[in-house]
Scaffold this active site. Structure first.
Site, PDB file in Angstrom:
ATOM      1  N   SER A 212      34.406  31.965 -21.761  1.00 46.00           N
ATOM      2  CA  SER A 212      34.819  32.100 -23.147  1.00 46.00           C
ATOM      3  C   SER A 212      35.653  33.375 -23.304  1.00 46.00           C
ATOM      4  O   SER A 212      36.692  33.503 -22.651  1.00 46.00           O
ATOM      5  CB  SER A 212      33.590  32.088 -24.064  1.00 46.00           C
ATOM      6  OG  SER A 212      33.959  31.907 -25.417  1.00 46.00           O
TER       7      SER A 212
ATOM      8  N   ASP B 274      33.171  20.406 -24.372  1.00 42.67           N
ATOM      9  CA  ASP B 274      33.122  21.717 -25.037  1.00 42.67           C
ATOM     10  C   ASP B 274      33.304  21.556 -26.540  1.00 42.67           C
ATOM     11  O   ASP B 274      34.278  20.961 -27.001  1.00 42.67           O
ATOM     12  CB  ASP B 274      34.213  22.625 -24.464  1.00 42.67           C
ATOM     13  CG  ASP B 274      33.995  24.083 -24.800  1.00 42.67           C
ATOM     14  OD1 ASP B 274      33.781  24.398 -25.981  1.00 42.67           O
ATOM     15  OD2 ASP B 274      34.038  24.921 -23.880  1.00 42.67           O
TER      16      ASP B 274
ATOM     17  N   HIS C 219      30.020  24.164 -24.145  1.00 44.95           N
ATOM     18  CA  HIS C 219      30.651  25.478 -24.017  1.00 44.95           C
ATOM     19  C   HIS C 219      29.753  26.491 -23.306  1.00 44.95           C
ATOM     20  O   HIS C 219      28.717  26.898 -23.851  1.00 44.95           O
ATOM     21  CB  HIS C 219      31.031  26.012 -25.395  1.00 44.95           C
ATOM     22  CG  HIS C 219      31.816  27.278 -25.350  1.00 44.95           C
ATOM     23  ND1 HIS C 219      33.093  27.334 -24.860  1.00 44.95           N
ATOM     24  CD2 HIS C 219      31.508  28.552 -25.725  1.00 44.95           C
ATOM     25  CE1 HIS C 219      33.542  28.567 -24.934  1.00 44.95           C
ATOM     26  NE2 HIS C 219      32.596  29.332 -25.449  1.00 44.95           N
TER      27      HIS C 219
END
Length: 544
Positions: free
Chosen positions: A193, A408, A449
């Protein structure tokens, strides 16, 4: 003679134990007394030795660890000056294992989080013999809190954007060199991320910092990503609108229909869409008939919203903004960007990083804010350059491993493909580098995610989501077949590039609950295909 041999064995054992104790005491003393020669802008604030299997219980606002499973190491805490004029600094930690392999591993952060990532320093770096380096990026905050950036706290934003990571890498390598009296032979990076963005930013600005980087679901196009997040939310909000889709409808109506249309396309109905690119989901089949209970079907406005949610986002002039959601993650999408409330990170981005308007709300979003975001580029955080030739070319020959979950819910997997393809095109048009020789992308079917750690309200998805990356359960093995960090090391140091990684799905994402299944994770653009046999075994699948 047996008693003599027994006595001799006891003597040898006692001598060995004494030697171990002496070595341990020596290491503990070296740690406690560690005072590096002058490193500009760097101060050691603490040095603590942890013997093997000692209790390591460390918590900060962003990350924590509490374990007795680690090998011996020295924890060195640093204060790294990031801007002497402004008086700003970052808190950085360097964890130095007794059993050092000669390698460093810098660990990234997530979201707006400000805190040393101690969970992965202990979970990944030290157990595998790396010197672990991590920083709070110059501030302390939770992953979703960006209020520290305002009002007009540009210096802190630059620290978060790139400066704190870079200066911490430089400081961490020097600390390792002085502690061991040996220069690190190789330097690596791992993050997901924001952590993925940090890794890409570093090799674009400072191509010699790392020999190999592992980046997951990188948020490296912040000026567009948060605009896309606002766009996604507004596709369904407000909740009083006819286009709003309740979470129960996502889970009980949309998700089953997506699986009905697309799950078996890869040869196996298992609740996982291996390659969403081949799934042409038609939500129209869910259209409500007259008098039908709307909790079991979709209105026309909801179907139009779905088309926008799954589509790439372009502006009116066909400027690409960001990728859309992919079919296969519907059970979690309402907890991502298309839920009953805007995702808090996007609101703080526009409030404190872009507009400096603390009253801004996502319903005020319009396309002009994309242009404003690009003009401001807060903290120079965007890391979208397709030109990685200084990092990947001779003599440096750096390597990128990139992974993303096809399901995600926070950063479109389609954007990861988009960035990879821009690097591919640039290399092909402007160099003699072949993309496979320096950059490999591994989309993970069904994975959400960054799995579970950054956003604990989420789950890892119906996916083989443990393969040695950050913020994951432990991999099945630390070898290069199952551990993507070991695969990166093997690629950099032995020239053996991975074409697949074997991931594992644990029951409820907990290794203690046992294995649910294993599955190959294939190098893009190939995808995993079932060829028969036990559907829970990776050996029953091939990449093709």
């Amino acid at each position: 003679m047996a008693p003599v041999f027994a006595a001799f064995a006891l003597l040898v054992s006692a001598i060995a134990a004494l030697g171990d104790a002496t070595a341990r005491d020596s290491q503990a003393s070296a740690c406690a007394q560690f005072a590096p020669d002058d490193i500009p802008g760097v101060t050691v604030t603490a040095a603590t030795y942890f013997p093997a299997y000692a209790r390591v219980d460390i918590t900060n606002i962003f990350s924590s660890i509490n374990t007795t499973d680690l090998p011996a190491f020295c924890r060195v805490e640093l204060k790294v000056t990031t801007n002497a004029t402004a008086g700003s600094f970052a808190n950085t930690e360097v964890w130095l294992p007794d059993a050092w392999t000669g390698r460093t591993l810098t660990i990234g952060n997530g979201g707006f989080g400000g805190g040393v990532t101690v969970a992965d320093l202990g979970g990944i770096a030290v157990p595998q013999g790396f010197v672990g380096i991590s920083t709070n990026t110059g501030h302390n905050s939770t992953v979703l809190d960006g209020s520290w950036a305002g009002p007009h706290n540009d210096n802190a934003i630059v620290d978060w954007g790139w400066r704190a990571i870079h200066l911490s890498v430089v400081a961490g390598k020097e600390v390792a060199s002085q502690y061991y009296d040996q220069t690190p032979k190789k330097s690596y990076y791992a993050g997901c991320s924001t952590g993925g963005r940090q890794g890409l930013k570093e090799i674009q600005m400072f191509p010699d910092s790392f020999d190999g980087i592992l980046v997951g679901a990188p948020a490296n196009f912040m000026t567009h990503h948060e605009a896309w997040a606002a766009h996604m939310s507004l596709n369904v909000l407000p909740v009083t609108s006819s286009r709003f889709i309740p979470e129960s409808v996502w889970i009980n109506v949309i998700a089953p229909e997506v699986m009905c249309q697309c799950d078996a396309l890869d040869g196996l109905s298992d609740g996982i869409i291996n390659d969403p690119r081949v799934c042409s989901f038609r939500p129209e089949v869910l259209t409500c008939t007259p008098g039908q209970d709307t909790s079991t079907c979709l209105t026309g406005d909801q179907i139009n919203a779905l088309h926008r949610i799954y589509a790439d986002y372009y502006e009116a002039d066909q400027t690409y903004i960001f990728g859309g959601y992919q079919p296969g993650g519907e059970k979690l999408y309402a907890r991502g960007l298309v839920g009953a409330a805007p995702f808090p990170l996007l609101q703080d981005w526009f409030r404190f990083f872009v507009t400096n308007d603390t009253q801004w709300t996502p319903d005020q979003f319009n396309a002009s804010l994309i242009t404003l975001s690009e003009q401001v580029n807060p903290g120079q955080a965007d890391a979208i350059s397709p030109n990685l030739t200084a990092f990947a070319g001779a003599p440096h020959n750096g390597k990128v491993l990139h992974y993303v979950g096809w399901a995600d819910q926070l950063i479109s997997a389609g954007y990861s493909v988009h960035y990879y393809e821009t690097v591919h095109a640039f290399a092909q048009e402007n160099s003699t580098l072949a993309i496979d020789d320096f950059y490999r992308l591994f989309p993970v079917p069904g994975m959400t995610h960054c799995v579970v750690c950054f956003f604990p309200h989420a789950s890892g998805g119906q996916a083989a989501n443990a393969f040695g990356a950050v913020s994951q359960p432990a991999p099945l093995s630390l070898d290069a077949e199952h551990n993507i960090i070991a695969a990166m090391v093997r690629w950099v140091e032995d020239g053996v590039a991975p074409s697949q990684i074997v991931g594992v799905k644990y029951n409820n994402d907990l290794p203690s609950n046992g294995i649910a299944f294993t599955r190959p994770i294939c190098k893009y653009p190939t995808t995993v295909r079932y060829q028969g046999g036990d559907p829970n075994s990776a050996s029953s699948f091939v990449c093709g």
